[in-house]
Design a protein around this motif. Sequence first.
Motif, PDB file in Angstrom:
ATOM      1  N   GLU A   1     137.288  59.569  22.025  1.00 19.68           N
ATOM      2  CA  GLU A   1     138.646  59.842  21.557  1.00 19.68           C
ATOM      3  C   GLU A   1     139.668  59.034  22.326  1.00 19.68           C
ATOM      4  OE1 GLU A   1     141.696  63.643  20.887  1.00 19.68           O
ATOM      5  OE2 GLU A   1     139.698  63.945  21.737  1.00 19.68           O
ATOM      6  N   ARG A   2     139.402  58.839  23.613  1.00 22.87           N
ATOM      7  CA  ARG A   2     140.279  58.054  24.469  1.00 22.87           C
ATOM      8  C   ARG A   2     139.446  57.463  25.598  1.00 22.87           C
ATOM      9  NH1 ARG A   2     141.890  61.332  29.067  1.00 22.87           N
ATOM     10  NH2 ARG A   2     143.495  59.792  29.463  1.00 22.87           N
ATOM     11  N   ILE A   3     140.087  56.635  26.425  1.00 24.40           N
ATOM     12  CA  ILE A   3     139.412  56.121  27.612  1.00 24.40           C
ATOM     13  C   ILE A   3     139.661  57.119  28.735  1.00 24.40           C
ATOM     14  CG2 ILE A   3     139.246  54.231  29.273  1.00 24.40           C
ATOM     15  CD1 ILE A   3     140.231  52.337  27.134  1.00 24.40           C
ATOM     16  N   TYR A   4     138.632  57.831  29.118  1.00 19.22           N
ATOM     17  CA  TYR A   4     138.769  58.872  30.131  1.00 19.22           C
ATOM     18  C   TYR A   4     138.761  58.270  31.531  1.00 19.22           C
ATOM     19  CZ  TYR A   4     137.649  61.845  26.157  1.00 19.22           C
ATOM     20  OH  TYR A   4     137.657  62.459  24.927  1.00 19.22           O
ATOM     21  N   PRO A   5     139.294  58.977  32.539  1.00 21.04           N
ATOM     22  CA  PRO A   5     139.325  58.459  33.911  1.00 21.04           C
ATOM     23  C   PRO A   5     137.932  58.052  34.396  1.00 21.04           C
ATOM     24  CG  PRO A   5     140.720  60.397  33.732  1.00 21.04           C
ATOM     25  CD  PRO A   5     139.993  60.273  32.415  1.00 21.04           C
ATOM     26  N   ASN A   6     137.864  56.901  35.023  1.00 23.15           N
ATOM     27  CA  ASN A   6     136.635  56.331  35.594  1.00 23.15           C
ATOM     28  C   ASN A   6     135.620  55.882  34.543  1.00 23.15           C
ATOM     29  OD1 ASN A   6     137.500  56.787  38.307  1.00 23.15           O
ATOM     30  ND2 ASN A   6     136.924  58.946  38.076  1.00 23.15           N
ATOM     31  N   GLN A   7     135.908  56.114  33.250  1.00 25.64           N
ATOM     32  CA  GLN A   7     134.961  55.737  32.207  1.00 25.64           C
ATOM     33  C   GLN A   7     134.843  54.223  32.067  1.00 25.64           C
ATOM     34  OE1 GLN A   7     136.007  56.810  28.122  1.00 25.64           O
ATOM     35  NE2 GLN A   7     133.973  57.739  27.884  1.00 25.64           N
ATOM     36  N   LEU A   8     135.952  53.516  32.260  1.00 31.59           N
ATOM     37  CA  LEU A   8     135.960  52.070  32.077  1.00 31.59           C
ATOM     38  C   LEU A   8     135.032  51.379  33.074  1.00 31.59           C
ATOM     39  CD1 LEU A   8     137.262  49.928  30.287  1.00 31.59           C
ATOM     40  CD2 LEU A   8     139.153  49.795  31.911  1.00 31.59           C
ATOM     41  N   LEU A   9     135.107  51.770  34.341  1.00 33.80           N
ATOM     42  CA  LEU A   9     134.245  51.160  35.350  1.00 33.80           C
ATOM     43  C   LEU A   9     132.774  51.484  35.092  1.00 33.80           C
ATOM     44  CD1 LEU A   9     136.248  51.659  38.669  1.00 33.80           C
ATOM     45  CD2 LEU A   9     135.824  49.522  37.449  1.00 33.80           C
ATOM     46  N   LYS A  10     132.488  52.709  34.674  1.00 37.68           N
ATOM     47  CA  LYS A  10     131.105  53.083  34.369  1.00 37.68           C
ATOM     48  C   LYS A  10     130.571  52.216  33.231  1.00 37.68           C
ATOM     49  CE  LYS A  10     131.572  57.910  35.837  1.00 37.68           C
ATOM     50  NZ  LYS A  10     131.623  59.326  35.378  1.00 37.68           N
ATOM     51  N   ALA A  11     131.417  51.963  32.240  1.00 34.16           N
ATOM     52  CA  ALA A  11     130.995  51.139  31.103  1.00 34.16           C
ATOM     53  C   ALA A  11     130.654  49.725  31.547  1.00 34.16           C
ATOM     54  CB  ALA A  11     132.096  51.118  30.044  1.00 34.16           C
ATOM     55  N   TYR A  12     131.529  49.120  32.341  1.00 27.88           N
ATOM     56  CA  TYR A  12     131.289  47.736  32.761  1.00 27.88           C
ATOM     57  C   TYR A  12     130.007  47.597  33.571  1.00 27.88           C
ATOM     58  CZ  TYR A  12     135.483  45.636  30.936  1.00 27.88           C
ATOM     59  OH  TYR A  12     136.423  45.133  30.083  1.00 27.88           O
ATOM     60  N   LYS A  13     129.694  48.605  34.381  1.00 23.05           N
ATOM     61  CA  LYS A  13     128.475  48.545  35.180  1.00 23.05           C
ATOM     62  C   LYS A  13     127.220  48.588  34.316  1.00 23.05           C
ATOM     63  CE  LYS A  13     130.568  50.540  39.322  1.00 23.05           C
ATOM     64  NZ  LYS A  13     130.584  51.689  40.266  1.00 23.05           N
ATOM     65  N   LEU A  14     127.381  49.021  33.058  1.00 23.94           N
ATOM     66  CA  LEU A  14     126.260  49.088  32.127  1.00 23.94           C
ATOM     67  C   LEU A  14     126.299  47.968  31.089  1.00 23.94           C
ATOM     68  CD1 LEU A  14     126.284  52.943  31.501  1.00 23.94           C
ATOM     69  CD2 LEU A  14     124.588  51.655  32.817  1.00 23.94           C
ATOM     70  N   GLY A  15     127.270  47.067  31.212  1.00 24.50           N
ATOM     71  CA  GLY A  15     127.379  45.976  30.247  1.00 24.50           C
ATOM     72  C   GLY A  15     128.052  46.384  28.955  1.00 24.50           C
ATOM     73  N   ILE A  16     128.915  47.386  29.004  1.00 26.22           N
ATOM     74  CA  ILE A  16     129.598  47.917  27.821  1.00 26.22           C
ATOM     75  C   ILE A  16     131.098  47.720  27.996  1.00 26.22           C
ATOM     76  CG2 ILE A  16     130.040  50.031  26.484  1.00 26.22           C
ATOM     77  CD1 ILE A  16     127.306  51.058  27.529  1.00 26.22           C
ATOM     78  N   PHE A  17     131.804  47.387  26.922  1.00 22.40           N
ATOM     79  CA  PHE A  17     133.250  47.178  27.007  1.00 22.40           C
ATOM     80  C   PHE A  17     133.941  47.774  25.783  1.00 22.40           C
ATOM     81  CE2 PHE A  17     131.401  43.511  24.893  1.00 22.40           C
ATOM     82  CZ  PHE A  17     132.219  43.322  23.786  1.00 22.40           C
ATOM     83  N   PRO A  18     135.228  48.135  25.912  1.00 17.81           N
ATOM     84  CA  PRO A  18     135.971  48.690  24.775  1.00 17.81           C
ATOM     85  C   PRO A  18     136.628  47.588  23.951  1.00 17.81           C
ATOM     86  CG  PRO A  18     137.315  48.856  26.740  1.00 17.81           C
ATOM     87  CD  PRO A  18     136.010  48.218  27.157  1.00 17.81           C
ATOM     88  N   TRP A  19     136.660  47.798  22.641  1.00 13.92           N
ATOM     89  CA  TRP A  19     137.320  46.852  21.733  1.00 13.92           C
ATOM     90  C   TRP A  19     137.626  47.598  20.443  1.00 13.92           C
ATOM     91  CZ3 TRP A  19     134.956  43.167  17.806  1.00 13.92           C
ATOM     92  CH2 TRP A  19     135.907  42.233  17.359  1.00 13.92           C
ATOM     93  N   TYR A  20     138.895  47.806  20.178  1.00 10.36           N
ATOM     94  CA  TYR A  20     139.292  48.613  19.029  1.00 10.36           C
ATOM     95  C   TYR A  20     140.767  48.373  18.736  1.00 10.36           C
ATOM     96  CZ  TYR A  20     141.426  51.672  22.544  1.00 10.36           C
ATOM     97  OH  TYR A  20     142.188  52.150  23.581  1.00 10.36           O
ATOM     98  N   SER A  21     141.252  48.952  17.654  1.00 11.15           N
ATOM     99  CA  SER A  21     142.660  48.819  17.268  1.00 11.15           C
ATOM    100  C   SER A  21     143.377  50.146  17.435  1.00 11.15           C
ATOM    101  CB  SER A  21     142.766  48.349  15.810  1.00 11.15           C
ATOM    102  OG  SER A  21     142.131  47.098  15.639  1.00 11.15           O
ATOM    103  N   ASP A  22     144.702  50.110  17.370  1.00  8.02           N
ATOM    104  CA  ASP A  22     145.509  51.310  17.584  1.00  8.02           C
ATOM    105  C   ASP A  22     145.117  52.475  16.684  1.00  8.02           C
ATOM    106  OD1 ASP A  22     147.305  51.274  19.712  1.00  8.02           O
ATOM    107  OD2 ASP A  22     148.630  49.881  18.687  1.00  8.02           O
ATOM    108  N   GLU A  23     144.758  52.174  15.432  1.00 12.06           N
ATOM    109  CA  GLU A  23     144.478  53.242  14.481  1.00 12.06           C
ATOM    110  C   GLU A  23     143.053  53.771  14.576  1.00 12.06           C
ATOM    111  OE1 GLU A  23     143.590  49.313  12.447  1.00 12.06           O
ATOM    112  OE2 GLU A  23     145.145  50.131  13.777  1.00 12.06           O
ATOM    113  N   GLN A  24     142.249  53.216  15.484  1.00 14.11           N
ATOM    114  CA  GLN A  24     140.857  53.612  15.623  1.00 14.11           C
ATOM    115  C   GLN A  24     140.630  54.455  16.881  1.00 14.11           C
ATOM    116  OE1 GLN A  24     139.226  49.590  15.761  1.00 14.11           O
ATOM    117  NE2 GLN A  24     138.336  49.862  13.730  1.00 14.11           N
ATOM    118  N   PRO A  25     139.516  55.219  16.908  1.00 15.74           N
ATOM    119  CA  PRO A  25     139.098  55.794  18.187  1.00 15.74           C
ATOM    120  C   PRO A  25     138.636  54.661  19.105  1.00 15.74           C
ATOM    121  CG  PRO A  25     137.393  56.104  16.535  1.00 15.74           C
ATOM    122  CD  PRO A  25     138.592  55.537  15.815  1.00 15.74           C
ATOM    123  N   VAL A  26     138.334  54.965  20.349  1.00 12.66           N
ATOM    124  CA  VAL A  26     137.860  53.934  21.281  1.00 12.66           C
ATOM    125  C   VAL A  26     136.423  53.564  20.911  1.00 12.66           C
ATOM    126  CG1 VAL A  26     137.451  53.324  23.689  1.00 12.66           C
ATOM    127  CG2 VAL A  26     139.344  54.863  23.088  1.00 12.66           C
TER     128      VAL A  26
END
Length: 245
Positions: free
Chosen positions: A34-59
């Motif tokens: 639904e959103r980028i939760y605290p510390n979620q971004l760093l956890k994603a990068y450590k697994l080779g995952i990244f966010p990419w979406y538009s304003d009208e979309q979920p994350v």
Amino acid sequence: MSQISWLGPHDSFPNPLLTPDPDQSVPGLVAVSERIYPNQLLKAYKLGIFPWYSDEQPVLWWSPDPRMVLKPNDFHCSESLKKSIRHFCQDAQSALLVDADFGAVIRACATSTRKDQDGTWITHEIMDAYASIHEQGYAHSIAIMENGAMIGGLYCVAIGTMVYGESMFSRKPNASKLALAALSAWCIQNHVAMIDCQQETSHLRSMGAKPIPLLDFLQELQASVNQSNIVKPWKFDKQILTHWL
């Protein structure tokens, strides 16, 4: 067909190698939140995952196969770019600033018009999330300055000895290439094996980036992010560009 995970604030990311289904219509999509939760971004990068979406979309969280990467030694420095580097380094009114104004760089990336692209994926939520990890020392910016004005730049993420390129912008010819050339030279000096470029584009190919299998990328990533200390502090100026001359 495998199901795409919908992540809550405390849920773990799925394994990128196990999530995709060859028949799904959006290959590389591994999770949604639904959103980028605290510390979620760093956890994603450590697994080779990244966010990419538009304003009208979920994350939307991605880990495409193959993965576009730039090995710093493979950076293609053309003769025209070398000419730009010489001029830039000799011009007393030009400067390269590292982490001087991260917010201004990411806003410039968000608002720059791009060929064949309608709008931007750099939402306000994205800007806030990356500003947060910048404050923690994990996100960095390079700004190319001319007569006090920012004419180009990029921002990236660095964990251990892994560098993830995020976005670039250019208001004058070769300005973003100067930023990428500086980042590549810094990576060479600090023994960074590759820069994650995420997705394949003709522009990245022209700069020397190539696609590699996701498994190879993830193996290199794990070896890099598990390094106990980040390479050297992100402090350098435009003279780093002389590496390419």
